[in-house]
Design an enzyme around this catalytic site. Structure first.
Site, PDB file in Angstrom:
ATOM      1  N   SER A 271       3.191  -3.975  -0.231  1.00 22.57           N
ATOM      2  CA  SER A 271       2.910  -5.155  -1.062  1.00 22.57           C
ATOM      3  C   SER A 271       4.204  -5.694  -1.661  1.00 22.57           C
ATOM      4  CB  SER A 271       1.943  -4.792  -2.193  1.00 22.57           C
ATOM      5  OG  SER A 271       0.676  -4.474  -1.686  1.00 22.57           O
TER       6      SER A 271
ATOM      7  N   ARG B  93       2.211   6.551   4.431  1.00 23.82           N
ATOM      8  CA  ARG B  93       3.052   5.822   5.388  1.00 23.82           C
ATOM      9  C   ARG B  93       4.247   6.624   5.851  1.00 23.82           C
ATOM     10  NH1 ARG B  93       3.617   0.797   1.409  1.00 23.82           N
ATOM     11  NH2 ARG B  93       3.381   2.561   0.015  1.00 23.82           N
TER      12      ARG B  93
HETATM   13  P1  ADP Z   1      -0.096   1.684  -5.868  1.00 20.48           P
HETATM   14  O1  ADP Z   1       0.313   0.734  -6.939  1.00 20.48           O
HETATM   15  O2  ADP Z   1      -1.025   2.768  -6.333  1.00 20.48           O
HETATM   16  O3  ADP Z   1       1.033   2.189  -4.997  1.00 20.48           O
HETATM   17  P2  ADP Z   1      -0.822   0.045  -3.615  1.00 20.48           P
HETATM   18  O4  ADP Z   1      -1.738  -1.136  -3.716  1.00 20.48           O
HETATM   19  O5  ADP Z   1       0.609  -0.244  -3.309  1.00 20.48           O
HETATM   20  O6  ADP Z   1      -1.021   0.810  -4.961  1.00 20.48           O
HETATM   21  O7  ADP Z   1      -1.363   1.092  -2.543  1.00 20.48           O
HETATM   22  C1  ADP Z   1      -2.637   1.644  -2.598  1.00 20.48           C
HETATM   23  C2  ADP Z   1      -2.804   2.681  -1.493  1.00 20.48           C
HETATM   24  O8  ADP Z   1      -2.608   2.075  -0.229  1.00 20.48           O
HETATM   25  C3  ADP Z   1      -1.803   3.837  -1.532  1.00 20.48           C
HETATM   26  O9  ADP Z   1      -2.457   5.012  -1.092  1.00 20.48           O
HETATM   27  C4  ADP Z   1      -0.766   3.452  -0.532  1.00 20.48           C
HETATM   28  O10 ADP Z   1      -0.096   4.586   0.011  1.00 20.48           O
HETATM   29  C5  ADP Z   1      -1.630   2.785   0.503  1.00 20.48           C
HETATM   30  N1  ADP Z   1      -0.874   1.849   1.320  1.00 20.48           N
HETATM   31  C6  ADP Z   1      -0.097   0.832   0.905  1.00 20.48           C
HETATM   32  N2  ADP Z   1       0.468   0.179   1.962  1.00 20.48           N
HETATM   33  C7  ADP Z   1       0.026   0.832   3.067  1.00 20.48           C
HETATM   34  C8  ADP Z   1       0.269   0.696   4.470  1.00 20.48           C
HETATM   35  N3  ADP Z   1       1.082  -0.242   4.962  1.00 20.48           N
HETATM   36  N4  ADP Z   1      -0.348   1.561   5.302  1.00 20.48           N
HETATM   37  C9  ADP Z   1      -1.154   2.523   4.805  1.00 20.48           C
HETATM   38  N5  ADP Z   1      -1.401   2.721   3.508  1.00 20.48           N
HETATM   39  C10 ADP Z   1      -0.829   1.897   2.647  1.00 20.48           C
END
Ligand code: ADP
Length: 151
Positions: free
Chosen positions: A127, A90
């Site tokens: 999230s 991001r």
């Molecule tokens: P973690 O606990 O490993 O950070 P997440 O569920 O927050 O897990 O994120 C999983 C993946 O999704 C990561 O590669 C993160 O960068 C990507 N991600 C999260 N939010 C977004 C978004 N808004 N746009 C693109 N990628 C995202």
């Protein structure tokens, strides 16, 4: 078969995740959305809820599987025999963090990480912010798929 895992907490899955998954679909024959279980982390949604949010959203997409795992992501990749890890980027902070993890994972097991840049209209979604809005009674429908917002 070209297969990847998309690991994360998905607490809950957001439209940012959905954007990355949908754009990765043409690149892979199968994508396993892998929910990592970290005993030290406190989650807002139960594991079952997080799995179901994703399953329901992709019920008509045979290329998507949802699994859960504990332990090292690279060990899980070996267990399910995938060659790629998919991650979304991001912003520069994501890049710095993801770079170190991807290089560590490659040293550990030789696995390649494939990065997709987020779309401009979902780049701001996280999230953790969605959880904050939800916790305080705000409307999260613009940030998450219907499988989450209807709950
Ligand atoms: P973690 O606990 O490993 O950070 P997440 O569920 O927050 O897990 O994120 C999983 C993946 O999704 C990561 O590669 C993160 O960068 C990507 N991600 C999260 N939010 C977004 C978004 N808004 N746009 C693109 N990628 C995202």
């Amino acid at each position: 078969m070209r297969r990847a895992i998309f690991p994360g907490s998905f607490d809950p899955i957001t439209l940012g995740h959905v954007d990355i998954i949908n754009r990765a679909l043409p690149l892979f024959d199968e994508i396993i959305i892998a929910i990592g279980i970290n005993a030290d982390k406190k989650y807002m949604f139960s594991l079952k809820e997080r799995v179901n949010f994703i399953k329901e959203n992709y019920k008509n997409e045979p290329k998507i599987k949802v699994l859960t795992y504990t332990g090292l992501t690279t060990d899980f990749c070996e267990k399910v025999n995938v060659d790629f890890i998919l991650r979304g980027l991001r912003n520069p902070a994501d890049f710095e963090f993801e770079k170190a993890i991807a290089q560590t994972n490659r040293k550990l097991s030789g696995i390649e990480t494939v990065f997709l840049l987020t779309s401009a209209d979902t780049a701001f979604i996280s999230s953790s912010i969605v959880r904050d809005v939800f916790r305080h009674g705000g409307d999260i429908t613009k940030f998450v798929p219907k499988s989450v917002s209807k709950k």
